[in-house]
Design a protein around this motif. Structure first.
Motif, PDB file in Angstrom:
ATOM      1  N   THR A 365       0.826  -1.208   0.000  1.00 44.02           N
ATOM      2  CA  THR A 365       0.000   0.000   0.000  1.00 44.02           C
ATOM      3  C   THR A 365       0.860   1.258   0.000  1.00 44.02           C
ATOM      4  N   LEU A 366       1.879   1.291   0.843  1.00 37.33           N
ATOM      5  CA  LEU A 366       2.750   2.468   0.913  1.00 37.33           C
ATOM      6  C   LEU A 366       3.467   2.699  -0.410  1.00 37.33           C
ATOM      7  N   ALA A 367       3.947   1.631  -1.043  1.00 35.97           N
ATOM      8  CA  ALA A 367       4.654   1.779  -2.323  1.00 35.97           C
ATOM      9  C   ALA A 367       3.748   2.365  -3.397  1.00 35.97           C
ATOM     10  N   LEU A 368       2.541   1.830  -3.507  1.00 38.71           N
ATOM     11  CA  LEU A 368       1.613   2.325  -4.529  1.00 38.71           C
ATOM     12  C   LEU A 368       1.160   3.750  -4.229  1.00 38.71           C
ATOM     13  N   VAL A 369       0.790   3.998  -2.986  1.00 39.37           N
ATOM     14  CA  VAL A 369       0.241   5.312  -2.619  1.00 39.37           C
ATOM     15  C   VAL A 369       1.295   6.395  -2.748  1.00 39.37           C
ATOM     16  N   SER A 370       2.491   6.167  -2.222  1.00 41.22           N
ATOM     17  CA  SER A 370       3.531   7.206  -2.263  1.00 41.22           C
ATOM     18  C   SER A 370       3.960   7.507  -3.692  1.00 41.22           C
ATOM     19  N   THR A 371       3.916   6.509  -4.570  1.00 42.45           N
ATOM     20  CA  THR A 371       4.300   6.727  -5.965  1.00 42.45           C
ATOM     21  C   THR A 371       3.196   7.438  -6.743  1.00 42.45           C
ATOM     22  N   PHE A 372       1.954   6.956  -6.624  1.00 44.01           N
ATOM     23  CA  PHE A 372       0.845   7.595  -7.329  1.00 44.01           C
ATOM     24  C   PHE A 372       0.625   9.024  -6.846  1.00 44.01           C
ATOM     25  N   ALA A 373       0.907   9.289  -5.566  1.00 44.14           N
ATOM     26  CA  ALA A 373       0.726  10.639  -5.021  1.00 44.14           C
ATOM     27  C   ALA A 373       1.630  11.658  -5.696  1.00 44.14           C
ATOM     28  N   GLY A 374       2.720  11.188  -6.298  1.00 44.63           N
ATOM     29  CA  GLY A 374       3.637  12.105  -6.976  1.00 44.63           C
ATOM     30  C   GLY A 374       3.029  12.814  -8.165  1.00 44.63           C
ATOM     31  N   ASN A 375       1.905  12.300  -8.676  1.00 42.20           N
ATOM     32  CA  ASN A 375       1.244  12.937  -9.820  1.00 42.20           C
ATOM     33  C   ASN A 375       0.289  14.053  -9.418  1.00 42.20           C
ATOM     34  N   LEU A 376      -0.005  14.198  -8.137  1.00 37.92           N
ATOM     35  CA  LEU A 376      -1.021  15.153  -7.706  1.00 37.92           C
ATOM     36  C   LEU A 376      -0.643  16.587  -8.058  1.00 37.92           C
ATOM     37  N   LEU A 377       0.556  16.993  -7.687  1.00 36.75           N
ATOM     38  CA  LEU A 377       1.038  18.359  -7.916  1.00 36.75           C
ATOM     39  C   LEU A 377       2.318  18.321  -8.734  1.00 36.75           C
ATOM     40  N   LEU A 378       2.618  19.408  -9.378  1.00 37.68           N
ATOM     41  CA  LEU A 378       3.818  19.485 -10.207  1.00 37.68           C
ATOM     42  C   LEU A 378       5.080  19.224  -9.394  1.00 37.68           C
ATOM     43  N   VAL A 379       5.107  19.693  -8.139  1.00 36.28           N
ATOM     44  CA  VAL A 379       6.298  19.532  -7.293  1.00 36.28           C
ATOM     45  C   VAL A 379       6.281  18.206  -6.542  1.00 36.28           C
ATOM     46  N   GLY A 380       5.295  17.348  -6.793  1.00 34.36           N
ATOM     47  CA  GLY A 380       5.175  16.114  -6.031  1.00 34.36           C
ATOM     48  C   GLY A 380       6.147  15.028  -6.434  1.00 34.36           C
ATOM     49  N   SER A 381       6.809  15.182  -7.571  1.00 29.89           N
ATOM     50  CA  SER A 381       7.702  14.142  -8.064  1.00 29.89           C
ATOM     51  C   SER A 381       8.878  14.769  -8.808  1.00 29.89           C
ATOM     52  N   ILE A 382      10.051  14.197  -8.617  1.00 29.95           N
ATOM     53  CA  ILE A 382      11.233  14.648  -9.362  1.00 29.95           C
ATOM     54  C   ILE A 382      11.026  14.427 -10.857  1.00 29.95           C
ATOM     55  N   ALA A 383      10.329  13.355 -11.220  1.00 29.78           N
ATOM     56  CA  ALA A 383      10.068  13.079 -12.636  1.00 29.78           C
ATOM     57  C   ALA A 383       9.296  14.227 -13.283  1.00 29.78           C
ATOM     58  N   ASN A 384       8.313  14.768 -12.562  1.00 31.72           N
ATOM     59  CA  ASN A 384       7.550  15.905 -13.087  1.00 31.72           C
ATOM     60  C   ASN A 384       8.471  17.091 -13.362  1.00 31.72           C
ATOM     61  N   LEU A 385       9.343  17.379 -12.409  1.00 27.51           N
ATOM     62  CA  LEU A 385      10.230  18.541 -12.536  1.00 27.51           C
ATOM     63  C   LEU A 385      11.237  18.342 -13.666  1.00 27.51           C
ATOM     64  N   ILE A 386      11.692  17.111 -13.854  1.00 25.94           N
ATOM     65  CA  ILE A 386      12.615  16.823 -14.956  1.00 25.94           C
ATOM     66  C   ILE A 386      11.941  17.130 -16.289  1.00 25.94           C
ATOM     67  N   VAL A 387      10.702  16.669 -16.448  1.00 22.54           N
ATOM     68  CA  VAL A 387       9.968  16.905 -17.702  1.00 22.54           C
ATOM     69  C   VAL A 387       9.774  18.396 -17.939  1.00 22.54           C
ATOM     70  N   VAL A 388       9.385  19.129 -16.910  1.00 23.79           N
ATOM     71  CA  VAL A 388       9.148  20.568 -17.051  1.00 23.79           C
ATOM     72  C   VAL A 388      10.436  21.304 -17.427  1.00 23.79           C
ATOM     73  N   ASP A 389      11.529  20.971 -16.759  1.00 22.97           N
ATOM     74  CA  ASP A 389      12.807  21.650 -17.035  1.00 22.97           C
ATOM     75  C   ASP A 389      13.287  21.368 -18.456  1.00 22.97           C
TER      76      ASP A 389
END
Length: 426
Positions: A365-389
């Motif tokens: 549960t923690l693995a799925l929730v903590s990973t999926f939560a990264g999509n909520l906000l732009l700053v929620g995941s390093i992957a999001n910031l990499i794409v934006v930059d």
């Protein structure tokens, strides 16, 4: 997570003052995690975590070798080894070649979205979401502009798909590596639990991007033109190096799925095989290792362990349990995991929660929730910031509002799928 024995330390502070000092360092470090650094100081998250660890060692007076025991070495080794594997695939031109092959297919806009989401999700499950975003973003941006398609939905879809896909295995992202190592989760058992909600979530992401509010706007602005790729992103496919990397990655997956060999040792041997090369210099490969992330892990291990020894975290968890809120229960774990992951980022959030969880169900549960939560906000995941930059370097601006239009509904929907699947399979 390793626990230090109660060894004698050299400190000149009373017990209460010592705990107060540790709590102060902990608070400053996690403020840095929230802000991405500290005001007026040229420190990023890794720098804050490292200085926090140094401060804890100085305050407690413990020997450095004792502080080092707080670091979960198997997690660090596994993370390093797969950074080497991912570097091999990038230098061999694998990511670029696959993305271009997909872009060359005679697909409609919706078909191209589906193909890129599937490819990004699948590769992220093996080669790490951050690396996949780093390698695919410039190529996806170029392909969209060549086709005169609006690149923003494709790039947001890439980030979200990489995050979702990385949750399918215990090697897809750093927090999953940490959870799998500390909680000793079986690799195959985790994949069987995680794969259905991950596949459904990727389908949900495609449906939103293909038929959601922004699906009617498909043309790229006239001002945007394709840009030249960096040499590393435009590297031609090297069949030998790619085959070598795929062979090692495939062998590791089989070892993880069907044997009880220690994952960190097997991955380290795989990395060593890849470093034995007559074409790729080891310094070039090692240049793609994210040493900053490794330092972040090490620093947080030391700081978190010191905070755990104050007993305050355990008291807070006990207080919640006394009021009927048990952190290991699916509901509280989902809410707390999503909240913390978006406040301090998912890796620090997982480190905070792990000492208070037990059992395979809580780990999944923690693995799925903590990973999926990264999509909520732009700053929620390093992957999001990499794409934006990287998109900005191609002249494409993606702001938090554009991301939120996809990120918020997709995250809520995917978390609902996780809740439903885990409840049904329990």
């Amino acid at each position: 997570m390793n626990l230090l024995p109660d060894l004698p330390t050299v400190n000149l502070l009373g017990h209460d003052a010592l705990d107060l000092g540790i709590v102060a360092v902990f608070a400053v470090v996690y403020l840095g995690m929230f802000l991405g650094g500290l005001p007026r100081l040229k420190l990023d998250r890794s720098g804050v975590a490292l200085l926090g660890a140094i401060a804890v060692i100085a305050i407690t007076g413990q020997p450095v070798e004792d502080a080092a025991r707080a670091v979960d070495l198997p997690t660090i080794v596994l993370l390093f080894a797969f950074m080497v594997v991912s570097a091999q695939m990038r230098l061999g031109g694998f990511y670029t070649a696959v993305t271009r092959r997909v872009g060359a297919m005679p697909l409609s806009r919706r078909g191209l979205l589906a193909a890129l989401i599937a490819v990004a999700g699948a590769m992220s499950a093996v080669f790490s979401n951050d690396i996949v975003c780093l390698a695919m973003t410039p190529v996806v941006a170029q392909l969209c502009l060549q086709r005169r398609l609006d690149p923003v939905p494709f790039l947001i879809g890439l980030a979200c798909a990489a995050n979702i896909g990385s949750a399918a295995t215990l090697i897809g992202n750093p927090q999953n590596m940490l959870i799998g190592s500390v909680m000793q989760l079986p690799f195959g058992g985790y994949v069987r639990q995680a794969l259905p909600p991950v596949a459904l979530s990727l389908a949900l992401l495609w449906l939103w991007l293909a038929y959601g509010p922004g699906a009617s706007h498909v043309q790229a602005p006239e001002a945007l033109r394709p840009t030249e790729l960096d040499p590393d992103d435009a590297a031609p496919l090297d069949p030998f190096q790619t085959a070598k990397g795929l062979l090692v990655a495939g062998a590791l997956m089989l070892i993880f799925l069907f044997t009880d060999w220690p994952r960190d040792v097997a991955a380290l041997v795989g990395a060593a095989v890849l470093l034995l090369s007559r074409r790729l210099h080891s310094s070039h490969v090692m240049g793609f290792v994210d040493w900053q992330l490794l330092l972040l892990f090490i620093g947080l291990f030391v700081v978190n362990h010191a905070f755990e020894r104050t007993g305050l975290a355990s008291q807070a968890v006990a207080w919640l349990a006394g009021h009927g809120v048990h952190l290991a229960d699916p509901g509280p774990l989902l809410v707390v995991g999503v909240a913390l992951s978006n406040v301090v980022s998912n890796v620090p959030a997982v480190m905070l929660m792990l000492p208070h969880l037990k059992g395979e169900a809580a780990g999944v549960t923690l693995a799925l929730v903590s990973t999926f939560a990264g999509n909520l906000l732009l700053v929620g995941s390093i992957a999001n910031l990499i794409v934006v930059d990287l998109a900005r370097k191609s002249g494409i601006e993606i702001d938090w509002r554009q991301h939120a239009v996809t990120g918020i509904p997709v995250t809520l929907g995917t978390l609902g799928l996780v809740w439903g699947w885990l409840s049904w399979s329990a």
